[in-house]
Every structure is written in structure tokens, then in C-alpha cells.
Design a protein around this motif. Structure first.
Motif, PDB file in Angstrom:
ATOM      1  N   LYS A   9       0.855  -1.189   0.000  1.00 25.74           N
ATOM      2  CA  LYS A   9       0.000   0.000   0.000  1.00 25.74           C
ATOM      3  C   LYS A   9       0.888   1.235   0.000  1.00 25.74           C
ATOM      4  O   LYS A   9       1.739   1.397   0.874  1.00 25.74           O
ATOM      5  CB  LYS A   9      -0.917   0.008   1.237  1.00 25.74           C
ATOM      6  CG  LYS A   9      -1.848   1.208   1.305  1.00 25.74           C
ATOM      7  CD  LYS A   9      -2.907   1.155   0.243  1.00 25.74           C
ATOM      8  CE  LYS A   9      -3.754   2.403   0.207  1.00 25.74           C
ATOM      9  NZ  LYS A   9      -4.769   2.362  -0.863  1.00 25.74           N
ATOM     10  N   TYR A  11       0.994   5.396  -0.034  1.00 26.69           N
ATOM     11  CA  TYR A  11       0.316   6.677   0.173  1.00 26.69           C
ATOM     12  C   TYR A  11       1.251   7.789  -0.296  1.00 26.69           C
ATOM     13  O   TYR A  11       2.349   7.934   0.251  1.00 26.69           O
ATOM     14  CB  TYR A  11      -0.002   6.914   1.655  1.00 26.69           C
ATOM     15  CG  TYR A  11      -1.128   6.078   2.215  1.00 26.69           C
ATOM     16  CD1 TYR A  11      -2.428   6.190   1.721  1.00 26.69           C
ATOM     17  CD2 TYR A  11      -0.909   5.196   3.263  1.00 26.69           C
ATOM     18  CE1 TYR A  11      -3.473   5.438   2.256  1.00 26.69           C
ATOM     19  CE2 TYR A  11      -1.950   4.446   3.804  1.00 26.69           C
ATOM     20  CZ  TYR A  11      -3.221   4.574   3.296  1.00 26.69           C
ATOM     21  OH  TYR A  11      -4.243   3.835   3.837  1.00 26.69           O
ATOM     22  N   SER A  41      -1.473  -1.015  11.206  1.00 30.56           N
ATOM     23  CA  SER A  41      -2.883  -0.649  11.018  1.00 30.56           C
ATOM     24  C   SER A  41      -3.268  -0.656   9.543  1.00 30.56           C
ATOM     25  O   SER A  41      -4.382  -1.063   9.191  1.00 30.56           O
ATOM     26  CB  SER A  41      -3.160   0.729  11.633  1.00 30.56           C
ATOM     27  OG  SER A  41      -3.013   0.653  13.022  1.00 30.56           O
ATOM     28  N   THR A  42      -2.343  -0.233   8.681  1.00 28.90           N
ATOM     29  CA  THR A  42      -2.628  -0.250   7.240  1.00 28.90           C
ATOM     30  C   THR A  42      -2.834  -1.683   6.758  1.00 28.90           C
ATOM     31  O   THR A  42      -3.746  -1.958   5.979  1.00 28.90           O
ATOM     32  CB  THR A  42      -1.473   0.434   6.470  1.00 28.90           C
ATOM     33  OG1 THR A  42      -1.261   1.720   7.031  1.00 28.90           O
ATOM     34  CG2 THR A  42      -1.810   0.590   5.004  1.00 28.90           C
ATOM     35  N   LEU A  45      -6.236  -2.700   7.907  1.00 27.06           N
ATOM     36  CA  LEU A  45      -7.306  -2.065   7.124  1.00 27.06           C
ATOM     37  C   LEU A  45      -7.496  -2.772   5.786  1.00 27.06           C
ATOM     38  O   LEU A  45      -8.618  -2.885   5.287  1.00 27.06           O
ATOM     39  CB  LEU A  45      -7.004  -0.578   6.907  1.00 27.06           C
ATOM     40  CG  LEU A  45      -7.134   0.324   8.145  1.00 27.06           C
ATOM     41  CD1 LEU A  45      -6.733   1.747   7.822  1.00 27.06           C
ATOM     42  CD2 LEU A  45      -8.560   0.306   8.681  1.00 27.06           C
ATOM     43  N   ILE A  51      -9.580  -0.561   3.000  1.00 23.98           N
ATOM     44  CA  ILE A  51      -8.798   0.097   1.952  1.00 23.98           C
ATOM     45  C   ILE A  51      -8.308  -0.954   0.961  1.00 23.98           C
ATOM     46  O   ILE A  51      -8.163  -2.124   1.310  1.00 23.98           O
ATOM     47  CB  ILE A  51      -7.616   0.931   2.512  1.00 23.98           C
ATOM     48  CG1 ILE A  51      -6.707   0.078   3.390  1.00 23.98           C
ATOM     49  CG2 ILE A  51      -8.083   2.153   3.260  1.00 23.98           C
ATOM     50  CD1 ILE A  51      -5.416   0.774   3.811  1.00 23.98           C
TER      51      ILE A  51
ATOM     52  N   LYS B 115     -15.275   3.808  10.931  1.00 26.76           N
ATOM     53  CA  LYS B 115     -14.422   2.671  10.591  1.00 26.76           C
ATOM     54  C   LYS B 115     -15.116   1.357  10.943  1.00 26.76           C
ATOM     55  O   LYS B 115     -15.108   0.417  10.162  1.00 26.76           O
ATOM     56  CB  LYS B 115     -13.098   2.793  11.361  1.00 26.76           C
ATOM     57  CG  LYS B 115     -11.928   2.173  10.646  1.00 26.76           C
ATOM     58  CD  LYS B 115     -10.693   2.231  11.496  1.00 26.76           C
ATOM     59  CE  LYS B 115      -9.886   3.468  11.298  1.00 26.76           C
ATOM     60  NZ  LYS B 115      -8.648   3.475  12.087  1.00 26.76           N
ATOM     61  N   ASP B 350     -11.155   8.590   2.436  1.00 27.28           N
ATOM     62  CA  ASP B 350      -9.941   7.879   2.837  1.00 27.28           C
ATOM     63  C   ASP B 350     -10.080   7.424   4.294  1.00 27.28           C
ATOM     64  O   ASP B 350     -10.193   8.249   5.196  1.00 27.28           O
ATOM     65  CB  ASP B 350      -8.744   8.822   2.672  1.00 27.28           C
ATOM     66  CG  ASP B 350      -7.431   8.090   2.828  1.00 27.28           C
ATOM     67  OD1 ASP B 350      -7.432   6.854   2.735  1.00 27.28           O
ATOM     68  OD2 ASP B 350      -6.412   8.762   3.030  1.00 27.28           O
ATOM     69  N   ARG B 352      -8.405   5.800   7.420  1.00 25.07           N
ATOM     70  CA  ARG B 352      -7.100   5.400   7.981  1.00 25.07           C
ATOM     71  C   ARG B 352      -7.214   5.220   9.485  1.00 25.07           C
ATOM     72  O   ARG B 352      -8.034   5.823  10.101  1.00 25.07           O
ATOM     73  CB  ARG B 352      -6.050   6.477   7.702  1.00 25.07           C
ATOM     74  CG  ARG B 352      -5.641   6.503   6.246  1.00 25.07           C
ATOM     75  CD  ARG B 352      -4.317   7.185   6.062  1.00 25.07           C
ATOM     76  NE  ARG B 352      -4.218   7.775   4.743  1.00 25.07           N
ATOM     77  CZ  ARG B 352      -3.138   8.380   4.292  1.00 25.07           C
ATOM     78  NH1 ARG B 352      -2.074   8.483   5.049  1.00 25.07           N
ATOM     79  NH2 ARG B 352      -3.099   8.913   3.089  1.00 25.07           N
TER      80      ARG B 352
END
Lengths: 303, 352
Positions: A9, A11, A41-42, A45, A51, B115, B350, B352
Motif C-alpha cells: 500500500k 500513500y 494498522s494499514t 485495514l 482500503i 471505521k 480515505d 485510515r
């Protein structure tokens, strides 16, 4: 059960997760460790379908998350790091709302919500969630992650706001989940928490998986690197010569020394002192604890 | 997309609106305004009807048919009460719409529940659609109750609207709903683009002021003249006007015309007529555009036409809809555009 295949991922040109390959078998309690900004955390997600990966793929129970997010979401329970609720509703109402999305009947929802509130120690709390402490919200977050009786539970920094009692309850719940064969992924930067409940760990730094395996294996790997031995004697000690010694610092009177060796050579030191007629007053081996191991990995990963 | 997630979210949002103090307060104000407006209108209608009947009796006894026709005039209509009520609705309805929508998404961001919500087995479009649907349901309920209250008050005064009047009342109800929905959709859009509820409210108010007050200003004659030029002056005449007002005295208007003794050139007169026609056409076009762009302008236009009794201006429901088609479409297109933008923005949100 959980598979990350060259997961990436990016950014704004900066890779938050960089070519991550990871496999967590069914029933495993896996700790994802790493400093802040490591990409934990990414990764989570992407695993929960919030995401999309820039490249690569991840799947839960053989189902690719990006292609079939709804099917995956039905199988997982997720507690985000910054757990949030509707503050003008009670815990029961918040959980009931969550349970509706999983197609549970009213009777099933009532039963499940009651059981979960009991499990996390929030049964009988009638106040609205807006009046909850951070720890209570964290407990409720854990209950919500379990509302659909998931096959995979993903917990992002689950003990961040818990008091000691809450931490014990959390550990008990995770162990119960593991006993039932549920796969659990725990993300944290607090090693002691991960080491208490996880059967295996992976260490992330700058979006890359720099080490993974069971906890003992990681510890062994780190222990093999170097050992520090503190020596104190009543009379000046003789010089120690061993190919295992990496460095040695002696005091001016040569009655104390700090030896850094490739392995534990305390027996050799004791024998050398005994042979020289020197009585040791203290011989302490400092093996690196898990925090040191983790720090060494972080340093390695960010170098 | 599945309907289940959207239905759950819409149900929760609808329930949230109905439980919200903000909604209670604004709805109460709306209902009181509607009731007071209708009572005042009904009393005025009864008086007008009594006067009309008295004049009718005089007209019936008059031999001169032209004089009798002048006396007869138009029969009063209860729709005039709706016209008054609509003016008040234009203000409160706009506030209600913004109040219901400005924190729909930002509240989720602020409470950090977005979320978790998106982690449930639900598509993103179901979330935004459900939120909009819940709001639309609450607005429809509020507008429906206001309409029922207004009809009930009419019934209390013994006023029974005919079919044409009922249909016009329905048009009024639909237009009022669309007005509130327009500003609800605007606030929802601002809620998706803003990070917090305070900013969303501020942006909503700014756009509301632009749409309701700033754009319509171009249709006012003094501003129009300043931007697009004055109307052509008739040949052989020069007109100067002076206008002043203050808090102490209202308006002083002086118009001075100088007339030339020379005979007016027919060509100049024809040119003047052509220029005047062109000027008026241009002004009408700009006024129409300004009205179409402004939701409150559209609403007031619809209100003005729908509240006129049949036979005065537009007769027949079909003709009424035909006359208001552009305004109704514009009033429908604007919330659709706002919601479309909110939808696209939310889908790209977005997380996050």
C-alpha cells in the motif's frame, strides 16, 4: 486462514506496507509487532476490506478481500485502534445495531448481546456509551468484534486503554477464542502484551516484515547474537581470552568487568577465575529480554 | 449492493432524527408556524369570503353588466393561507434541512464509528444511501404532519377545499419537501467533505446564503442595471430617478422626465422598441436563470403560481404542472446534484 501475498500500500509515493508476505494458519494467535508507523494498522485495514491494496492481495479463508469484501467481512470480527460507538446509545443498543448487519434474528441478537456484555464485564451497565471510560469502550469494542461469532478476530492495539483487570479479561477472552480454534491477529507495539497471548509473532518495520515465527524462535535468534556477562571479583582477575568474546571492559582495579560475548561463556569465565585462584563475588549473565530483541529488530529494520 | 444494510442504516438514521432534540425543536417551530399561518389564513379567508359574498349580492342587483363584472372579482381561496405559510416555511425549512444533514457523516468521523460501520458486511454506497434515505423519511414525515395539521385546521374552520385546491396544496407540500431536501442534501455533501461538524455547518450556511440571497440579488433591478446596464431611454426623453431610504424615513423617490418639443423620429422610436424588447427578454432570461439556480427562488415561484386560485392565472392541474415544470425539475435536480457529489465524495473517503 490469513494470507498476505506481496501486499503493498502506497500513500503519496511512500510505501506504508511494502511487499508483505505473511501466512497465519487456522487457530493461530498471531502478534503483529512494530513501532508506530510500521504499517500494522494499514495491513489490518486492507485485511478487513476498508482500503484497497496498491498491489498484491490478501485473503481470509481463501477468499480474496478486495474481490469479495462482504463475504470476508462476514467471517471476521474487527476492533480498530480508535474504537468508536454511538455515544447517545447504550452498549446493548450499539451491539444490537452491529448484530443486525449479520442477519441475526431478534432473539439471537438479544441472547448474543447479553452473553457478550457478560463476557466483557459490562452487563448491567445501563448508561449511554458517551459516559463510558476509555477502558469500558475498549471492552465494548472487544464485544462488538465478537458479535458475529467470527472465524477470524483482528484486534488493533486491544489493550491500549485497559486497566489491569481489563487486560486480564482480554487475555482470558483471547485464550478462549484460541481454544475454540478461532484465528486471532493482534496488532500491538507493546511486546509484553503480545508475548502473553500470542503463539507466533511477526515484526513489521517501515512496512516490511523483518522477522516472523514463534516467540521462542525469535528469542533464540536474538540470544544467539550476543550475551552480556557482568563479573565481580574480590581480587584482580586475570585477562580473559576466548574467541567468543566480542568486547571486554575492565575496571581500573580489574575487580569488575563487563564482557560481551557471542554466546554464554559464563562457565568458561568461572573456570578461568578458579584456575587463577580468584574468588568470584558476582557472575551475572544478561540475556536480552524480549523488549531488547524487539528493539534490535526495529533498529535492524529501520537501518 | 444489497438492500439489507441500507435498510438497517436508514432505520437507524430515521430513528436518530426522530430522537434528536434538534429535530424536535425545529419540527415544533415548523408545526407552530404552520398552525398559526393556517389559523390566520383561515380567519382572513372567512372574512374575504364574507366580503366577496356581500359584493356578489350588490353585483347581482346591478343592471350594468360591466360594472357588475368589475364588482364580482375573484372568489377568495384558502390557498392564500398556504402562500403565507410557504413564506415562513422557506426560512424554517431551510434551517431544518441543514440541521438534519450537516453532521450525518462528520458525527461518525468524530465518534470514530465510521471505521467500525464500514467494517460490517455493508457496501459504502449502502451507508450513504441509508443515511440519505433516513433523512428523507424524517423530512417526509415532518412535511406530511405539517400538511395534515394545515388541512385539519381548515376542517376546524369548516373550510373544505375542492379537488383543484387539494391538488395545489399537494404541489405546495411536494415543493416544501423538495426545498428542505435540497438543503438537507447540501448539508450532507458538506458533511462528507468536512473533517468536523462545525466546518460542515459553516460551509452549509455559506452555500445557503449564496443560493438564497447572493445569486437572487442579480435579479433585483438596481443590481441588474449596475451589472447589465440600464433599460433603454425613450427617444426625446431623459429620466432621472433618485431614491433614498434610512431607518428614520423609508423611501423618497423622485422621477424627473424632460420632454423634448421636437417630434419623435419614427425610426428612433422603432429602435427604442427593439432595444426595449431585447432588454426585457435578456432581463427575463437572467431572472429565470437566477430563479432556477436558487432553490428558494424556485420554491417561491412555485408557491406564487400554485397558491393563485384556479381561473386567475393557470387553470387545471395539468396546466399548473406544465407551467411549473422547469421550477419543479430544477428543485429536483439540485438535491440530486448535491447528493450525487456527496455520494462520490463518500465513496472516495480515505479511511485510515
Amino acid at each position: 486462514m490469513i494470507l498476505c501475498d506481496h501486499l503493498t500500500k502506497i500513500y503519496n509515493g511512500v510505501p506504508a506496507v511494502d511487499d508483505l508476505c505473511l501466512e497465519i494458519p487456522t487457530g493461530e494467535v498471531f502478534g503483529l509487532l512494530g513501532p508506530n508507523g510500521a504499517g500494522k494498522s494499514t495491513t489490518i485495514l486492507m485485511l478487513v476490506g476498508l482500503i484497497q491494496p496498491t498491489s498484491g492481495a490478501c485473503s481470509i479463508d481463501g477468499i480474496e478481500v478486495a474481490a469479495h469484501p462482504i463475504e470476508v467481512k462476514k467471517k471476521i470480527g474487527y476492533m480498530p485502534e480508535d474504537v468508536g460507538f454511538y455515544p447517545d446509545r447504550t452498549a446493548e443498543e450499539n451491539l444490537d445495531y452491529a448484530a443486525r448487519f449479520y442477519g441475526l434474528s431478534e432473539a439471537e441478537r438479544k441472547q448474543r448481546v447479553g452473553d457478550l456484555l457478560d463476557l466483557v464485564g459490562l452487563d448491567g451497565v445501563g448508561t449511554k456509551v458517551g459516559g463510558y471510560s476509555k477502558g469500558m469502550r475498549q471492552r465494548l469494542g472487544l464485544a462488538r468484534a465478537l458479535v458475529n461469532d467470527p472465524e477470524v478476530v483482528i484486534l488493533d492495539e486491544p489493550t491500549a486503554n485497559l486497566d489491569p483487570r481489563g487486560v486480564l479479561d482480554y487475555r482470558r477472552i483471547v485464550r478462549e477464542l484460541a481454544d475454540r480454534g478461532t484465528t486471532v491477529l493482534v496488532s500491538s507495539h507493546i511486546l509484553s502484551e503480545v508475548s502473553k497471548v500470542c503463539t507466533s509473532v511477526g515484526i513489521l518495520a517501515r512496512g516490511k516484515l523483518i522477522a516472523s515465527g514463534d516467540r521462542e524462535m525469535l528469542a533464540r535468534a536474538a540470544v544467539q547474537d550476543r550475551v552480556t556477562i557482568d563479573v565481580e571479583t574480590g581480587t584482580p582477575m586475570p585477562r580473559l581470552t576466548s574467541p567468543e568474546i566480542l568486547s571486554a571492559e575492565f575496571s581500573q582495579d580489574a575487580c569488575s568487568a563487563r564482557i560481551v560475548a557471542k554466546s554464554d561463556i559464563s562457565a568458561y569465565i568461572a573456570e578461568t577465575l578458579y584456575a587463577g585462584g580468584v574468588l568470584p563475588r558476582r557472575l551475572a549473565v544478561e540475556k536480552p529480554d524480549m523488549e531488547d530483541i524487539l528493539l534490535s529488530y526495529y533498529t535492524e529494520g529501520t537501518a | 449492493m444489497t438492500a439489507t444494510g441500507m435498510r438497517i442504516i436508514a432505520g437507524k438514521e430515521f430513528s436518530d432524527h426522530l430522537r434528536s432534540r434538534r429535530f424536535h425543536l425545529l419540527f415544533a417551530i415548523l408545526a407552530v408556524v404552520a398552525a398559526v399561518g393556517m389559523i390566520t389564513g383561515a380567519v382572513q379567508y372567512s372574512k374575504d369570503l364574507s366580503d366577496y359574498n356581500a359584493v356578489q349580492m350588490i353585483a347581482e342587483g346591478e343592471d350594468d353588466p360591466t360594472f357588475a363584472g368589475n364588482l364580482a372579482g375573484l372568489k377568495p381561496s384558502i390557498l392564500s393561507a398556504y402562500s403565507q405559510m410557504g413564506m415562513l416555511m422557506a426560512g424554517i425549512g431551510v434551517v431544518l434541512g441543514i440541521a438534519m444533514g450537516f453532521d450525518l457523516v462528520t458525527r461518525e468521523k468524530e465518534s470514530k464509528s465510521l471505521k467500525s460501520l464500514l467494517a460490517y458486511p455493508v457496501f459504502r454506497d449502502e451507508v450513504i444511501n441509508g443515511k440519505a434515505l433516513g433523512g428523507v423519511g424524517a423530512i417526509a414525515l415532518a412535511m406530511g404532519v405539517v400538511l395534515i395539521v394545515s388541512v385539519a385546521i381548515m376542517a376546524l374552520f369548516g373550510i373544505v377545499p375542492n379537488v383543484d385546491e387539494l391538488l395545489r396544496i399537494l404541489v405546495f407540500g411536494v415543493a416544501s419537501f423538495l426545498l428542505v431536501f435540497t438543503f438537507f442534501a447540501l448539508a450532507l455533501l458538506m458533511s462528507t467533505v468536512s473533517k468536523d461538524s462545525g466546518s460542515a455547518l459553516l460551509y452549509s450556511l455559506i452555500v445557503m446564503i449564496v443560493l438564497s440571497s447572493f445569486i437572487p440579488i442579480f435579479a433585483y433591478t438596481p443590481v441588474y442595471s449596475a451589472v447589465f446596464g440600464d433599460a433603454p431611454t425613450p427617444p426625446g426623453m431623459s429620466t432621472y430617478s433618485y431614491q433614498q431610504s434610512s431607518s428614520a424615513y423609508t423611501v423618497t423617490s423622485v422621477a424627473v422626465a424632460y420632454k423634448s418639443d421636437d417630434a419623435v423620429d419614427p425610426e428612433a422610436l422603432a429602435e427604442y422598441e427593439r432595444a426595449s424588447r431585447e432588454y426585457m427578454n435578456q432581463k427575463r432570461t437572467i431572472t429565470d436563470i437566477v430563479t432556477l439556480v436558487s432553490p428558494t427562488g424556485n420554491y417561491q415561484t412555485i408557491l406564487g403560481v400554485a397558491s393563485q386560485p384556479a381561473g386567475d392565472n393557470v387553470s387545471g392541474f395539468g396546466n399548473l404542472l406544465g407551467a411549473l415544470a422547469c421550477n419543479l425539475i430544477a428543485l429536483l435536480a439540485m438535491p440530486a446534484a448535491f447528493f450525487g457529489l456527496a455520494w462520490v465524495r463518500f465513496m472516495r473517503e480515505d479511511i485510515r
